[in-house]
Design an enzyme around this catalytic site. Structure first.
Site, PDB file in Angstrom:
ATOM      1  CB  THR B  53      -0.889   0.030   1.264  1.00 54.59           C
ATOM      2  OG1 THR B  53      -0.069   0.374   2.391  1.00 54.59           O
ATOM      3  CG2 THR B  53      -1.551  -1.310   1.532  1.00 54.59           C
ATOM      4  CB  CYS B  54       0.314   4.860  -0.250  1.00 57.25           C
ATOM      5  SG  CYS B  54      -1.055   5.057   0.878  1.00 57.25           S
ATOM      6  CG  ASN B  55       0.677   4.874   4.812  1.00 54.76           C
ATOM      7  OD1 ASN B  55       1.451   5.772   4.508  1.00 54.76           O
ATOM      8  ND2 ASN B  55      -0.591   5.089   5.127  1.00 54.76           N
ATOM      9  NE  ARG B  56       0.742  -1.327   6.630  1.00 55.77           N
ATOM     10  CZ  ARG B  56       1.311  -1.167   7.828  1.00 55.77           C
ATOM     11  NH1 ARG B  56       2.262  -1.981   8.211  1.00 55.77           N
ATOM     12  NH2 ARG B  56       0.892  -0.222   8.634  1.00 55.77           N
ATOM     13  CD  GLU B 116      -6.431   2.854   7.146  1.00 62.02           C
ATOM     14  OE1 GLU B 116      -7.321   2.801   6.306  1.00 62.02           O
ATOM     15  OE2 GLU B 116      -5.417   2.124   7.119  1.00 62.02           O
ATOM     16  N   PRO B 117     -10.477   2.409   7.712  1.00 61.13           N
ATOM     17  CG  PRO B 117     -12.465   2.965   6.605  1.00 61.13           C
ATOM     18  CD  PRO B 117     -11.299   3.565   7.332  1.00 61.13           C
ATOM     19  CD  GLN B 118      -9.556   4.230   3.752  1.00 63.07           C
ATOM     20  OE1 GLN B 118      -9.007   4.153   4.849  1.00 63.07           O
ATOM     21  NE2 GLN B 118     -10.423   5.189   3.446  1.00 63.07           N
TER      22      GLN B 118
END
Lengths: 305, 430
Positions: B53-56, B116-118
């Site tokens: 994802t954009c964060n990991r 956050e749900p995403q």
């Protein structure tokens, strides 16, 4: 007075009833024990539901929502038991008694709580269910006085229709008063910026909508109830006695107040100014009608004589 | 056999790596497929799952024969940008820690915005991809199923996703105290400041049907209104539109009030008492505070919104503590099951070795006992099978009990009796 009978009747009526007097109006010559057996558990289950509702929103999360779901199930159980209690009163005892009237209105309020148990409106049950418990509790301890003239006047099919409609109307007005109080709490907390926990209440527009619906329900059913009472009176009372009854006159005045409030709110889409004044005055008049007038003024169908 | 050997999580996230490093490693769906294929086909991993994802960017794998170090090498050889090595940004978890990490990631406990749900949807997508490529085996299949269950439980059992964080959502949250739903409601944004934009965007996202944008510089109003199919107006026309909107968001840089009591009073009169929600995000305030004294006007300022966001953050913090305990408990439980899964493989190896030895001994005996007929051979075969089974029954039962009680050391000790004295474990020998 037998043991079972004593258990059902409040203690302060025992002495008069023991003397064989019917003045206290305790159900004469029928078996009341089953009514007590059902009536007290009804109060107990309402109490349990009230306790679960009170605990529900405090902690949040799944536990809180589980407790709210349990509280709603308890309310359903209480309403079912309550219906049995009222049917018991109608068949074994005296449905047109003062005590039964309080209990019947309590049942109507519980039904209103269940009817509103969806989405955020479900939180209204936190207010309506304790109200139902209190009204039913009052009905359990009040003397079972009955409308004195009924025995002499004989039965009419209009009587149960009249009772059902008037009780439904009273339930509607009690629910309307509760919703108005909740609405004022939300409004004042918003104004005072006390925002924590507000999510547990319905939105203001929903409260206004329910308030007007309850008001409209009360106005229509009370009008029909008074009309049905008129039909009963034309069957059973001397000509003109119905309208001469002070209870009928005051009921019509209360109806006029509520009808005016209803149309004022309708005209403003539920946003007429001072809803608490409209509702509070109507509720106070209703209490006077039910508590004061019934015992102060004599008439054909007052509970007190 | 222990859970530590069965599963490893290697990756980097917003906790350990800056965005320029993360974006170099981020993989799209095709990239993930290629990576999974390369890992399993190259024997680096027996099973693999990549969450990008954009964060990991994280790899969950059951290591191949070369173990965890080979997996780490496989990832750390990638460039982190410039001459930087990826090594300092990577973290690795093994066994129960890896299980707990995936549970925390899917439950949004490791997210930038906790709750956050995403992320759950992103983990589900990763599982689908790996399943499609065929890199989920006995361990990761069970792990991913359990992960999705744990994440769902966290969302339903706690308030982790229910509380409000962010100024935009706080505005929506407050408006929803007046209006059950914002769908069909009309809103007006006065000024085009950043916070005002955020609140307006959240309102539109929540269902506001029409947005009127007023600004001193009309072009900016036009630009913002076009983004939301709204109506741009000049700032001096605000009073004309005021009665037609349910929500007013004010965020200008003006030094004196833009909205005063007479204008709002006139609007409320035209609205026949219908409530109006006003948010003043400006400092100094641009809506006269006396407006709040009008019974149908509900005015909130930036501090009120902060009150909501702070309460939301406190609630999430409390919920996340409950969630952490639940996740840790479930991770331990799963790790024990995983160890059970590993021990079954070892037990299978032991049974195979014993059977192989039995077969060798029978073959040797048959040469000596050549006079045995077919019935005699069958009887010998059955007798030796029963003997092996009975000999193994008690020690292997003790192994299973030990694993069930979490006593891996005892299970290891018992099973090591079948280890090959030359090196390697029983399974490889067999």
């Amino acid at each position: 007075m037998g043991v079972w009978r004593r258990l059902y009747a409040p203690p302060w009526t025992w002495a008069s009833d023991a003397k064989g007097s019917d003045a206290a109006g305790v159900i004469g010559g029928r078996e009341e024990a089953p009514l007590l057996v059902v009536g007290l558990p009804v109060l107990g289950v309402y109490g349990a539901a009230t306790w679960l509702f009170a605990r529900g929103p405090a902690s949040g999360g799944q536990d809180a929502s589980d407790r709210s779901a349990k509280a709603l199930r308890a309310t359903q159980a209480a309403a079912a038991l309550h219906l049995g209690y009222l049917i018991g009163l109608a068949t074994l005892g005296e449905i047109a008694s003062y005590a039964a009237s309080w209990s019947a209105v309590a049942f109507g309020v519980a039904v209103a709580a269940l009817a509103l148990s969806r989405g955020r409106l479900a939180s209204l049950a936190r207010w309506l269910v304790p109200t139902a418990a209190v009204l039913h509790g009052i009905g359990m301890v009040l003397p079972a006085s009955r409308v004195l003239a009924l025995d002499e006047l004989g039965g009419s099919l209009w009587l149960p229709v009249h009772l059902a409609l008037v009780w439904a109307a009273l339930s509607g007005f009690v629910a309307e008063f509760c919703v108005t109080v909740v609405e004022q709490i939300v409004r004042r907390r918003l104004k005072a910026k006390k925002l924590a926990g507000l999510g547990a209440f319905p939105a203001l527009d929903a409260l206004a909508r329910v308030r007007v619906q309850a008001l409209g329900f009360g106005v229509v059913t009370l009008a029909l109830g008074v009309a049905a009472g008129g039909m009963w009176a034309s069957d059973s009372l001397p000509h003109g006695a119905w309208l001469a009854d002070p209870k009928v006159g005051f009921t019509l005045a209360v109806w006029a107040w509520y009808a005016t409030a209803f149309f004022a709110h309708r005209r403003h889409d539920g946003n007429a100014p001072r809803p608490l004044v409209w509702s509070g005055v109507g509720f106070a008049a209703l209490l006077f009608l039910f508590v004061g007038l019934d015992f102060v003024v004599s008439g054909f169908h007052a509970y007190g004589g | 056999m222990a859970a530590e050997d069965a599963l490893v999580a290697i990756g980097l996230s917003h906790h350990t790596a800056p965005v320029d490093v993360r974006e170099r490693l981020a993989l799209d769906a095709d990239g993930v497929r290629r990576e999974l294929d390369a890992l399993v086909a190259g024997g680096v991993a027996r099973e693999a799952l990549v969450v990008s994802t954009c964060n990991r960017v994280e790899l969950y794998a059951v290591p191949g024969q070369d173990g965890v170090e080979r997996l780490r090498e496989h990832w750390s050889v990638r460039p982190a940008g410039g001459r930087r090595s990826l090594d300092p940004y990577l973290y690795a978890h093994q066994g129960v820690d890896a299980v707990r990490h995936l549970f925390r990631v899917a439950s949004s406990l490791d997210s930038l915005v906790v709750g956050e749900p995403q992320i759950l949807g992103q983990v589900k997508d990763a599982v689908k991809l790996a399943s499609g490529v065929g890199t989920l085996g006995a361990v990761l299949n069970r792990l991913t199923q359990r992960t999705l269950w744990v994440a769902k439980q966290v969302r339903t059992r706690t308030d982790i996703g229910k509380s409000t964080v962010g100024v935009g959502n706080a505005g929506v949250h407050l408006a929803e105290q007046l209006f059950t739903t914002l769908e069909g409601r009309r809103a007006m944004l006065v000024g085009t400041g950043e916070m005002g934009r955020q609140v307006a965007a959240a309102m539109v996202h929540a269902g506001v049907s029409e947005l009127v944008v007023a600004n001193r510089t009309f072009e900016r109003a036009v630009e913002l209104a076009s983004r939301y199919a709204g109506t741009p107006i000049q700032l001096d026309r605000v009073p004309d539109y005021l009665s037609g909107v349910d929500i007013v968001i004010v965020a200008t840089g003006a030094s004196s009030p833009v909205l005063r009591v007479p204008e709002v009073k006139a609007a409320l009169k035209a609205r026949r008492g219908a409530p109006q929600f006003l948010v003043d995000l400006s400092v100094p305030r641009n809506v006269d505070p006396q407006v709040d004294s009008l019974s149908s006007a509900f005015l909130f300022n930036i501090d009120d919104l902060r009150q909501v966001t702070q309460a939301g953050m406190d609630a999430r913090e409390a919920a996340s503590q409950v969630a952490e305990r639940f996740v840790a408990q479930e991770a331990d439980r799963f790790a024990r099951r995983l160890a059970g899964l590993g021990v079954n493989e070892h037990i299978g190896d032991v049974v195979r070795i014993a059977d192989q030895l039995r077969q060798e001994e029978i073959d040797r005996s048959i040469r000596v006992l050549s006079q045995l007929d077919e019935d005699g051979r069958e009887a010998l075969d059955a007798m030796t099978r029963a003997l092996v089974k009975k000999l193994l029954h008690r020690p292997l039962g003790k192994v299973r009990d030990a694993v069930g009680r979490g006593n891996d050391a005892l299970a290891e000790a018992i099973l090591s009796a079948w280890d090959d004295p030359e090196g390697g474990d029983a399974g490889e020998d067999g």
